[in-house]
Scaffold this motif. Structure first.
Motif, short mmCIF file in Angstrom:
data_model
loop_
_atom_site.label_atom_id
_atom_site.label_comp_id
_atom_site.label_asym_id
_atom_site.label_seq_id
_atom_site.Cartn_x
_atom_site.Cartn_y
_atom_site.Cartn_z
N GLU A 46 26.72 15.93 -20.50
CA GLU A 46 26.66 14.66 -21.22
C GLU A 46 25.46 14.63 -22.16
O GLU A 46 25.55 14.14 -23.30
CB GLU A 46 26.60 13.49 -20.24
CG GLU A 46 27.93 13.13 -19.59
CD GLU A 46 28.45 14.19 -18.64
OE1 GLU A 46 27.62 14.97 -18.12
OE2 GLU A 46 29.67 14.24 -18.41
N LYS A 49 26.35 16.81 -25.12
CA LYS A 49 27.32 16.14 -26.00
C LYS A 49 26.62 15.17 -26.94
O LYS A 49 27.01 15.05 -28.12
CB LYS A 49 28.37 15.42 -25.16
CG LYS A 49 29.37 16.35 -24.50
CD LYS A 49 30.37 15.58 -23.64
CE LYS A 49 31.39 16.52 -23.00
NZ LYS A 49 32.33 15.81 -22.10
N SER A 52 25.15 17.21 -29.64
CA SER A 52 26.15 17.79 -30.54
C SER A 52 26.64 16.78 -31.57
O SER A 52 27.12 17.15 -32.65
CB SER A 52 27.33 18.34 -29.73
OG SER A 52 28.05 17.29 -29.11
N LYS A 53 26.53 15.49 -31.27
CA LYS A 53 26.92 14.46 -32.23
C LYS A 53 25.97 14.43 -33.43
O LYS A 53 26.37 14.07 -34.54
CB LYS A 53 26.93 13.09 -31.56
CG LYS A 53 28.01 12.91 -30.50
CD LYS A 53 27.87 11.57 -29.79
CE LYS A 53 28.91 11.42 -28.69
NZ LYS A 53 28.75 10.12 -27.96
N ILE A 60 30.03 23.25 -27.40
CA ILE A 60 30.15 23.34 -25.94
C ILE A 60 31.41 24.13 -25.59
O ILE A 60 32.49 23.84 -26.09
CB ILE A 60 30.21 21.95 -25.29
CG1 ILE A 60 28.96 21.15 -25.63
CG2 ILE A 60 30.35 22.08 -23.76
CD1 ILE A 60 29.03 19.69 -25.20
#
Length: 383
Positions: A46, A49, A52-53, A60
């Protein structure tokens, strides 16, 4: 030159943000950061993630089930799109200029034969909270191709996969990581890779190697057993040839060969070879391994003679201080034993054998621990 980064992730939510921050901060542009999710049960993915935004180069890759760090690294090697790949552990961090200087080192060795297959840096150790452990810098050396395999056999000087820039094709050519090994998998991989090409050394402590109780290398006995399992892959004749083909003096090669015979538990043969070690610069090592021979033969009264001679030569020889302390303790001289264990720790902070032996003095719940090898200048820390 484009660079990929591979990070296996498994239950590292406490550290993964710091690791990613250090990768994003690289002054050399990173083409892709592959995070291999090895199916942990915390919030590590999490966290990734969310990163990664904000950073399009973070990708991933989800493994179908928990397979271990070796399988995760192999998956990253297979999926990465670039010739050069930086390996990382998800609890370590790197200096902003690491990749920049590694690429520069590669360029300086572009005419080296055989071609470079990796660039490895120096390291500094940090604790679980990221605080630098004073005096914990760990430096390697630049070796020729013919010396690398034999020197790695004697002692692995690349203490973590973190910060290791490898040629993807050559890493895959040697079969990647051995998924049957749960300890010393990095070491075993490096031994195979060292026979493919030149290892380039960057003499900058640009990897922060985090030491905490969850490190897989925190059990010394397990690491010793794993190291022997790796050595068992190679025959004694193969090892002897690798040691003696190095450009060091015959006496150094001989002394190093003895240490490996001891690791193979071939004490009689190793002890016999010690008779041919005559150079004064190896007198301390010779005495240490003569003492260790008698320790292994449970003839500690003979071992003491060599340990006393060694400590008389070098009162700061940490492994000799520890082993003499154990002999004192087993003979009932607790005060002398404690003094030597404390002296060893003063010279080598973080020395686990001496630390454990002091606890045995206090509560007697475990057996005393002899040290089986001379100590590195700077010890790896285990907590």
């Amino acid at each position: 030159m484009n660079v990929s980064i591979i990070i296996p992730v498994y239950n590292v939510e406490k550290y993964i943000a710091s690791t990613l921050d250090s990768l994003i901060a690289q002054t050399y542009p990173i083409d892709e950061i592959l995070v291999i999710d090895d199916c942990g049960d915390d919030c590590s993915v999490e966290v990734v993630k969310e990163y990664s935004k904000q950073h399009s180069n973070i990708r991933i890759i989800q493994l179908p089930y928990n397979q271990g760090v070796s399988a995760a690294r192999n998956k990253g090697l297979q999926e990465s799109r670039n010739e050069w790949v930086l390996l990382m552990d998800a609890d370590d961090t790197i200096h902003p200029n690491l990749v920049k200087y590694q690429v520069s080192q590669l360029m300086q060795h572009e005419n080296t034969q055989p071609k470079p297959v990796c660039v490895h840096p120096a390291y500094i150790q940090i604790d679980s909270e990221g605080k630098v452990l004073l005096g914990s810098e760990y430096y390697g050396q630049q070796l020729s191709f013919n010396e690398t395999f034999g020197t790695l056999l004697v002692r692995n000087y690349i203490i973590t996969a973190s910060g290791l820039l490898v040629n993807r094709k050559e890493a895959l050519n040697v079969g990647g990581y051995n998924t049957n090994l749960s300890l010393s998998e990095d070491y075993e991989f490096l031994l195979r890779l060292s026979r493919q090409g030149t290892f380039v050394y960057l003499n900058k402590a640009y990897v922060n190697y985090r030491r905490h109780l969850k490190n897989t290398s925190s059990s010394l006995k397990k690491m010793e057993e794993a190291g022997k399992a790796v050595l068992d892959i190679y025959s004694i004749d193969e090892i002897k040839e690798a040691i003696f083909c190095r450009s060091y003096s015959e006496q150094k090669n001989l002394m190093d060969f003895v240490t490996l015979l001891y690791q193979y538990q071939q004490y009689d043969e190793g002890f016999n070879y010690l008779a041919y070690v005559t150079a004064g610069e190896f007198e301390e090592s010779k005495l240490f391994y003569q003492a260790l021979y008698y320790i292994e033969k449970h003839q500690e009264e003979n071992a003491v003679r060599y340990l006393d001679r060694l400590i008389n030569l070098n009162e700061n020889h940490g492994a000799a201080l520890n082993n003499r302390g154990v002999c004192y303790a087993k003979a009932g001289n607790i005060e002398a034993a404690q003094e030597l264990f404390e002296q060893a720790l003063e010279q080598f902070p973080g020395y686990m054998d001496a630390t454990d032996n002091l606890s045995v003095l206090a509560d007697g719940k475990k057996e005393y621990c002899f040290t089986k090898r001379e100590l590195r200048k700077n010890l790896l820390r285990y907590s």
